[in-house]
Write an enzyme that holds these catalytic residues in place. Structure first.
Site, short mmCIF file in Angstrom:
data_model
loop_
_atom_site.label_atom_id
_atom_site.label_comp_id
_atom_site.label_asym_id
_atom_site.label_seq_id
_atom_site.Cartn_x
_atom_site.Cartn_y
_atom_site.Cartn_z
N LYS B 27 0.83 -1.20 0.00
CA LYS B 27 0.00 0.00 0.00
C LYS B 27 0.87 1.25 0.00
CE LYS B 27 -3.65 -0.45 2.43
NZ LYS B 27 -4.26 -0.81 3.72
N ARG B 98 -2.65 3.26 8.60
CA ARG B 98 -3.00 1.94 8.07
C ARG B 98 -1.78 1.02 8.04
NH1 ARG B 98 -7.72 2.86 3.96
NH2 ARG B 98 -7.82 5.12 4.01
N GLY B 107 -7.70 -7.60 5.32
CA GLY B 107 -8.50 -7.71 6.54
C GLY B 107 -7.76 -8.27 7.72
N MET B 109 -4.90 -7.04 9.16
CA MET B 109 -4.28 -6.11 10.10
C MET B 109 -5.12 -4.84 10.23
SD MET B 109 -0.32 -6.83 9.31
CE MET B 109 -0.55 -6.34 7.64
N ARG B 342 -3.32 -1.43 -6.42
CA ARG B 342 -2.49 -2.64 -6.43
C ARG B 342 -2.94 -3.52 -7.60
NH1 ARG B 342 -4.93 -5.34 -0.94
NH2 ARG B 342 -7.09 -5.44 -1.61
N HIS B 463 -1.86 -44.31 -6.19
CA HIS B 463 -2.32 -44.92 -7.43
C HIS B 463 -3.61 -44.28 -7.90
CE1 HIS B 463 -4.54 -47.98 -9.78
NE2 HIS B 463 -3.35 -48.16 -10.34
N SER B 772 14.32 -41.32 -20.13
CA SER B 772 13.11 -40.66 -19.65
C SER B 772 13.10 -40.79 -18.12
CB SER B 772 11.87 -41.32 -20.26
OG SER B 772 10.72 -40.67 -19.78
N CYS B 842 8.88 -38.37 -17.51
CA CYS B 842 7.51 -38.87 -17.65
C CYS B 842 6.88 -39.12 -16.29
CB CYS B 842 7.47 -40.11 -18.53
SG CYS B 842 8.37 -41.50 -17.85
N TYR B 862 12.14 -32.73 -23.46
CA TYR B 862 10.68 -32.64 -23.35
C TYR B 862 10.21 -33.06 -21.96
CZ TYR B 862 10.58 -37.72 -23.75
OH TYR B 862 10.77 -39.06 -23.53
#
Lengths: 926, 926
Positions: B27, B98, B107, B109, B342, B463, B772, B842, B862
């Site tokens: 803020k 603030r 909300g 603080m 913000r 599983h 892999s 994989c 990949y």
């Protein structure tokens, strides 16, 4: 110039020497070396193993091209040296052709004697010796050998002519056959050969020689030889050499003979010639066992001159080779000829004595003496065994089944199918064999009560094997022909149905189960053992500790030479009595921390008492105590009956107990809620255990005994885990010390048994006082191998004839290629994070020689193993240190090196039995 | 000079800027930045988070010493800037105080408005504004806030004076209370404060200010704030900042008001102001919801000038921050003041639209647009969800139990307790939820038939979770209040007893089970999704493949953007029908290779047919097929009934079947006889599978479709294993190609999923066409964590408030510290042994954003994941590539960097949601 393929020796000079076993074979190298040092050896030459390789890969023609010229030149040299000519019609040169590879393969390959005889030369021999009987006997021997070895005829088909002749002549022994009868035998064999093969027996002596050389080379690939090499794991050799040596005759009458002897007694190690001698005989007669030979001592009286000559030779050879030798010799008309010399095989007892005596005689140094004994020698010294007097036939008749011999030795007793039954039988004073499908910590008390353990599943490092080994209890595992019907109290082993109470005998050395009992003998430790082992202790750098859980075992371990405890498992203590079992079970069933703490408070005095006993037994030596490790379900009963009893005792509904057991069930307990995870989720267990340890330490210290507790956390995989646990451990320990106003130094360290712990060893090492490699679990996880399950395929993985992926069982011998990388990495990283970090190993590998050597090279501080393996670890540690020193300072090790040039049977290297197959990490090799 | 702890802004200049969130809070930084760029912001100053840390660690006295001077100087500047004086009896300066930390904690603080009022200044305010009602209303708000925030009195105890006043005056709203009534309320609150606390309400305004600052700082450690940070995993912040800002008043009449708005619609992304406005009100009134605000569009009509000003501000802010903003503003007598700004939170749908639109508007580049959407956005776009219109109360009333939400989305259906029952219900057209203790491959057909899966055990990668995720099927696991009585066809969930056939609804996003059915809605993919994803595809380097086992899923995968199959598991195929199940079971029960081959021959056509379908669906894309992997016992039935049926079918005694099942049982199947070990011991399985693959390839090729089969061996741990299997694979494949006279290129590669394989990757890589990484198993073994069992402690391990050892669930997010080391090591070694070696992943991690980023950095070719995770992988791969480019070329990325200075809620980094806790391997970070 091409490489020499034929190597001459004779008249005191030799082209080769004893270090050329790879090329000349063990036998050939021995003949060259003996010639070189002036011993009486008939002249001859050796056709090298490289020539064999040419023959085996490129065939007979190629062999003739490669060695034809050399062979002719060397035959001519041999004729000059002996003054006789090959195939000569008046005074023919006869030779023997023998095989001989770099590694001894007794009886596996071929030998042909008396080569050079034919229809013409046999008559010349008869005339020269004036002994027709002798000449035709030699000819029939040669024909027989040639027919079977070169032409491949069955021995029987040739032997029968001799039998027929004996029948015809009405005599009992071949030696009684007159010359004409033997001549007739020769004729018949010749006819048989040409009729059976379509080729006449070669009268040309050079053709005879080529045929014999090829046959010797070919025998390298004979099925029996290939099988032998596989079984003995002999690899990397190109082939056999063939030695062609002037024949000398031990069968020329009563001043001739032949013998085999050792330079020291191979059973006791006693320093005197030991062997057999046969008057008027050729070498093969001694082995054939047709006539009973006399002891070598008797020869002393019969042929005193030759005997004195033999004593002289023996003394020269022992000084030269600096080891006990196994000799073959022939005496031809009073004159001694040495035909073979190699390092002699010996009993474990003799190995120690010979090593010790030779060091005392100044023949070898103490490091060399220590290098001369093997871990197997030690193993075989310790275990009780089946009385060797029991006839083989009786054993065969009572054999029930075979399994895997996990712990050597032997034991007899009545079958018990449950741990409880085993305990009861033992309490009643009866010897008992615990028989289970597999064992678990629940069975530990029963195992302890039993004389031996037999399981249907598992391998050499299954729970049963590991626990039994720890106690030196005979154990046979993986007996897959065993099935148990616990309910009906029956079992089936092989083809037989037994019931509990029936007597069986286990032979854990061979992995065999017999019905009934057999007499056992327990060998006594030889004097020399203690002496050689004390030398080993002074030579090693690695400390040797024991894995033990009880005061009794701790005392045993100290007796075996332990310098501390590397692993004291605390969970076995929870099974030690009904009361303890109940307390730990109550703890597990407790709802909430408070109830859990109440149950733990009941365990505290038991644990404290155990630790006190262990600390006292170790008398100031360091004691590494591992906090609780196995998953909790292992502590709970799994049978309904046991669960019901427990439910009554703890006043819970049986359903609750059953449900809790079910809840704790895991698909892969190895990777489950165990190890340090238990103390992270139940820190009150840690508090109780640490308190028990430190209170015990204080109590023992008060009694004036020094204590060095080292508290160890298992299954750590992250520095944060260790940080949390170490903090709590130190808090709990310091609280006791503060309350008791005592200062006792203690350490807090960790197992390295999870791959991730090895990978993060720098961060973990920075927090820990010590590392202890748990290579059992590290191997399981690194290789994805469950110790308990891998029996189904691991044997095939290790068997080169089956799948052959691994050089060794990785639970026996540390997998240096894979697991070893993690170990080295963790040591390097750990010490980087914490210079001087104390590092040891407490997996089963800590008692296996090859792995101990690795631990030495890797720079560990100590190894720890079960008490009965401690001597092996001490020896292996010393041998590793000797090896390192030799590598670092090869000149100083020169003398030792030279002995390695000796002839040999695989015993000649400084460290025996260490197979070198498989990949090695470069650091580990350095 | 000491570090500045108080930062002033006002009159167009500011000491701080938007990039100082760590110091000024979000803020505070926003106020500074808005001031800097000339927007109308009331003047003020921010006391930094460092000051908060001083207060929290050293207390109030230390704080006063540290900032006392600075505070006085800045108050003076504020007085000069506003022309009013703090505590002044004629024209007093009022301020708001603030809280505001670097990360938004809405909300959580405290805030105090109208500070500076006391009994004297309230009268001055009344006089200056000519509005006594307003002045006393402000005073009573301030008193109330101060009483509760600073003095810690319950809100209720203060609110009641207002209620009493309303009752006394007979009015409904506070706004209707006249000034004297409000004055009376103020008096009563003051009295209440001094009576309750024993301390009078401070009339000294500086004392008020100190009290407020301390209260704001203290609120950082309030329980709700601490809890919030734990839940949101906000760590590493020193505290909150406190902003002290001149009060502006939205409650000065009909030309005043206050509002909250977004610069674009946060639900749809539509480019228009979106928010609420309340006439004649202070900020808190909008949130309090006592009066209903108007939409921001209506404000346009009511206050057109102010609205135009707001539009201007919005345009400046969006151009400045280049992202959608969330604004708070007040209009004081027609004049607009910006109070907060913000980055705005948005729905997944809006995230895509805003990113796309802003790129098209030229506000941001395409890489930035791709960086603006998060993997969670994608996830939430795809899954069907409970209709948000269902009232919360109704949900609460039908809640049965909670578990772990493993696969998001929602599903309703009738309970089925067995896979078979699920299949039957599905065949009859009924929606079904499969409810099991845990699932195994036997259940796969039933899971496929079900709408959702619920299990009592397991975690997010059990599983059940893995299989369900692969199909995008809602799944709740680890529901420990679920117990099943399969025999009686009953179950208990939480407090309720159900039977199979009863309706339940799963919410896999929240991990909740409800009774009965609920309406579900399936979101439609927004237009912008395809556009942004196509940008992502053009930006990424990593390929993205799918883990699928059926032609149907393969088509689905292509639809989701898969460029190939990275893992086709062949074992699921064996469960697809009764016939297949029977054939595989016959194979397992077969005695001897011949019978086994007969059974395999029956499986061949099924497998071939599956592969044909998959090859066709993938239409020329590479397909990696993994040969059989699970232990054989998983294929056999475990119930007696099923075993009896099987025994009948295969004509074996039931005992034999039961015995075989028992024989195959393993203590740790994860580390057992499975993976490539099956094909090593049963090579005929390999032969069948490879034949099926290649015959399918040939058949499909004949139909004109390109095929690229890649055959993969699982669980390799040694180069020798791979050598043996690769040779046999190539023989079997080449045999088919030779018989069929076809040339089809194919690859033979290996999983790297055992630590030892990673360690020996050089030797294995030299033999393999590809690697892999099976990071599921690699994680299990490296960390000694069983996926199926770790649910018992892993949640605590990840929860910092419990044990807190690990930053993330390592089965969700790849453990870079440990497992990652092995991955990097294996890639480096593998490519050293085989330059250019193709490498992918994989494991489940291939679809998790943080892990995909790691794979990019590690240099993989990949990633492969379940179809529903493919868009996530595509996005994460693109974001990783963008990050790399930014790192490599930081100047070019400068613009993008600057946007990160923006105010924010954690969304402002280029990649959102990626927590950075935990160790990272140096290479992975580089």
């Amino acid at each position: 110039m091409a490489r020499r393929l034929v190597h001459f020796f004779g008249n005191g000079t030799a082209e080769g020497h004893g270090g050329m076993k790879e090329i000349l074979g063990g036998k050939g190298a021995g003949l060259h070396e003996m010639t070189r040092i002036g011993l009486p050896v008939p002249a001859g030459f050796v056709i090298s193993t490289e020539a064999c390789e040419i023959y085996l890969t490129r065939g007979g023609e190629a062999l003739r091209r490669a060695i034809g010229g050399e062979l002719a030149r060397n035959l001519a040299r041999l004729e000059r040296a002996t003054g006789r000519r090959f195939g000569d019609g008046r005074d023919p040169l006869l030779v023997s052709v023998r095989s001989g590879a770099a590694r001894s393969m007794p009886g596996m390959m071929e030998t042909i004697l008396d080569l050079g005889l034919n229809e013409k030369t046999v008559l010349a021999l008869a005339e020269r010796t004036g002994n027709g009987r002798f000449a035709f006997d030699a000819f029939r021997r040669f024909l027989g050998a040639y027919g079977s070895v070169v032409f491949g005829l069955p021995r029987d088909s040739i032997e029968r002519f001799l039998q027929e002749a004996r029948l015809r002549s009405g005599v009992r022994f071949d030696t009684e056959l007159p010359a004409p009868a033997l001549q007739e035998v020769c004729r018949r064999i010749e006819t048989h050969i040409s009729e059976s093969t379509g080729r006449p027996f070669p009268q040309d002596v050079e053709e005879q020689l080529w045929g014999a050389i090829e046959a010797v080379f070919k025998s390298w690939m004979a099925e029996k030889a290939v099988t032998y090499r596989r079984v003995e794991r002999i690899t990397g050799l190109p082939g056999t050499a063939a030695s062609v040596v002037q024949m000398v005759f031990g069968n020329l009458g009563e001043t001739s003979g032949t013998g085999v002897c050792f330079t020291r007694d191979p059973n006791t190690g006693h320093k005197k010639l030991y062997g057999d001698f046969l008057m008027n005989a050729q070498g093969e007669d001694v082995v054939a066992g047709i006539r009973t030979p006399m002891t070598i001592q008797k020869m002393r009286k019969r042929l005193p001159r030759a005997y004195r000559e033999l004593e002289r030779v023996r003394s020269i050879l022992e000084r030269h080779y600096r080891d006990m030798q196994d000799l073959e010799f022939t005496i031809e008309e009073g004159r001694l000829y040495m035909l073979q010399c190699r390092t002699g095989k010996r009993s474990p007892r003799a190995a120690f004595r010979i090593a010790r005596d030779m060091a005392k005689e100044g023949l070898i140094g103490r490091p060399e003496a220590v290098s001369r004994v093997t871990p197997r020698d030690i193993e075989r010294l310790f275990y009780p065994v089946l009385d060797p007097k029991v006839p083989r036939r009786e054993l065969q008749g009572r054999l029930l089944a075979t399994g895997i011999g996990a712990v050597p030795g032997a034991a007899s007793g009545e079958v018990a199918l449950t741990a409880r039954a085993a305990e009861e039988a033992a309490r009643a004073g009866r010897a008992v064999i615990l028989v289970r499908r597999e064992t678990s910590p629940e069975d530990v008390a029963g195992m302890h009560a039993a004389q031996g353990v037999l399981t249907a599943t598992g391998g050499k490092t299954s729970h049963a094997a590991v626990v039994a080994r720890g106690w030196g209890k005979t154990c046979v595992v993986g007996c897959d022909r065993l099935s148990i019907d616990e309910e009906r109290d029956r079992l089936r082993i092989g083809e037989r149905n037994l019931r509990s109470g029936d007597q069986v005998t286990l032979d854990g050395t061979e992995g065999v189960v017999y019905e009934g009992t057999f007499p056992l003998v327990r060998p006594e430790l030889p004097e020399a053992y203690r002496e050689v082992m004390s030398w080993a202790d002074s030579l090693r750098r690695l400390g040797v500790r024991a894995n033990v859980d009880t005061p009794y075992d701790a005392r045993k371990a100290v007796e075996m030479g332990a310098e501390g405890i590397g692993l004291c498992r605390t969970e076995h203590m929870f099974f030690d009595s009904e009361e303890r079992r109940l307390a730990i079970r109550e703890m597990i069933l407790a709802q909430g921390a408070e109830a859990r703490e109440r149950a733990l408070a009941r365990l505290l005095p038991f644990q404290r008492q155990d630790f006190e006993g262990i600390f006292e037994a170790m008398d100031g030596r360091p004691v590494t105590i591992r906090l609780i490790d196995p998953p909790l379900h292992e502590f709970l009963p799994h049978g309904e009956e046991e669960q019901r009893k427990l439910a009554e005792r703890v006043q819970l509904p049986i359903e609750t107990v059953a449900q809790r057991v079910e809840q704790l069930r895991e698909s892969n307990p190895m990777l489950g809620h165990r190890g340090c995870r238990l103390c992270l989720t139940h820190p009150e267990i840690l508090d109780m255990q640490v308190r028990a340890i430190m209170e015990a330490a204080v109590a023992v210290r008060r009694r004036g005994v020094k204590v060095l507790p080292e508290i160890m956390h298992p299954l750590i995989m992250d520095p944060k885990e260790f940080e949390i646990l170490a903090r709590r451990t130190r808090q709990a320990a310091d609280r006791v010390l503060k309350d008791e106003r005592r200062k006792i130094p203690y350490l807090v360290g960790t197992m390295i048994e999870v791959p991730r712990a090895a990978l993060l060893a720098d961060a973990i090492g920075a927090l820990a006082d010590f590392f202890s490699f748990g290579t059992n679990d590290l191997t399981q996880m690194t290789m994805a191998l469950s110790r308990d399950d891998s029996g189904r395929f691991l044997p095939d993985y290790v068997d080169e004839q089956r799948i052959g992926v691994l050089p060794d069982d990785p639970f026996q011998t540390l997998d240096q290629a894979g697991v070893g990388q993690l170990v080295l990495w963790a040591i390097e990283r750990g010490r980087r994070g914490h210079p001087g970090l104390k590092i040891g190993i407490c997996g089963e590998h800590g008692g296996e020689a090859e792995s101990v050597r690795f631990c030495h090279r890797a720079g560990m501080d100590y190894v720890s193993c079960s008490p009965y393996r401690i001597p092996i670890a001490r020896l292996a540690a010393a041998q590793a240190a000797i090896e390192s020193r030799r590598r670092e300072n090869p000149r100083k090790a020169g003398a030792a090196r030279r002995t390695r040039r000796g002839p040999g049977d695989g015993r000649s290297g400084p460290i025996h039995g260490g197979r070198q197959r498989g990949r090695r990490h470069p650091v580990a090799q350095a």
